[in-house]
Write an enzyme that holds these catalytic residues in place. Structure first.
Site, PDB file in Angstrom:
ATOM      1  N   GLU A   1       0.875  -1.274  -0.040  1.00  0.00           N
ATOM      2  CA  GLU A   1       0.015  -0.073   0.002  1.00  0.00           C
ATOM      3  C   GLU A   1       0.681   1.111  -0.013  1.00  0.00           C
ATOM      4  O   GLU A   1       0.502   2.399  -0.617  1.00  0.00           O
ATOM      5  CB  GLU A   1      -0.781  -0.019   1.105  1.00  0.00           C
ATOM      6  CG  GLU A   1      -2.243  -0.965   1.210  1.00  0.00           C
ATOM      7  CD  GLU A   1      -3.064  -0.987   2.384  1.00  0.00           C
ATOM      8  OE1 GLU A   1      -2.964   0.038   2.924  1.00  0.00           O
ATOM      9  OE2 GLU A   1      -3.304  -2.199   2.868  1.00  0.00           O
TER      10      GLU A   1
ATOM     11  N   GLU B   1      -4.505  -8.099   3.060  1.00  0.00           N
ATOM     12  CA  GLU B   1      -5.524  -7.531   3.653  1.00  0.00           C
ATOM     13  C   GLU B   1      -7.197  -7.954   3.385  1.00  0.00           C
ATOM     14  O   GLU B   1      -7.888  -7.595   4.158  1.00  0.00           O
ATOM     15  CB  GLU B   1      -5.548  -6.009   3.434  1.00  0.00           C
ATOM     16  CG  GLU B   1      -4.444  -5.282   3.720  1.00  0.00           C
ATOM     17  CD  GLU B   1      -3.392  -5.158   2.851  1.00  0.00           C
ATOM     18  OE1 GLU B   1      -2.520  -4.323   2.702  1.00  0.00           O
ATOM     19  OE2 GLU B   1      -3.073  -6.245   1.930  1.00  0.00           O
TER      20      GLU B   1
END
Length: 142
Positions: A116, A136
């Site tokens: 990310e 995630e």
């Protein structure tokens, strides 16, 4: 400024931020805070024209190492979960609106919060054999 989880250097107008928190080079609370501080330092330095973010070892950016700091079994109250997520999101929003170019270097690749973080960079340089993943999704954090 003194950093413990990162190494910050400026050479010829390039600020290099290297995650040095062995062995996992993950997005711990210390790394997230120090990345923000180093980015602010680079922004204030008129000699810096570009920022490079990399990590030591094989150059693999880990993510959710922060959870190991909080609980061994990864169980959180809703408030604790929100606080952990917000810490990373605040850094990433700052990076997305940063006024100087940021180059992410992923020699080995990245997963989770490390991946990310690379998403928020203006450019990413990765080795041909680098691998990437987003666990995630399975943890309900997307």
């Amino acid at each position: 400024m003194n950093y413990e989880a990162i190494d910050y250097r400026v050479i010829d107008g390039v600020a290099t931020i290297t995650k040095i928190n062995e062995p996992q080079y993950g997005m711990t609370r210390a790394v997230v805070r120090e990345l923000r501080d180093a980015l602010e330092e680079a922004l204030d330095d008129t000699e810096v024209s570009v920022v490079v973010i990399t990590c030591g070892g094989a150059g693999f950016h880990m993510g959710a190492v922060v959870f190991g700091e909080a609980r061994e079994n990864w169980s959180f109250t809703p408030l604790e979960f929100r606080e952990v997520i917000q810490l990373g999101h605040e850094l990433f929003r700052y990076m997305e609106s940063y006024e100087k170019p940021i180059i992410g270097v992923a020699k080995g690749g990245a997963v989770g919060g490390g991946f990310e973080m690379l998403h928020t960079c203006d450019f990413v340089v990765a080795a041909d054999e680098a691998s990437f993943g987003q666990p995630e999704v399975a943890l309900g954090m997307m």
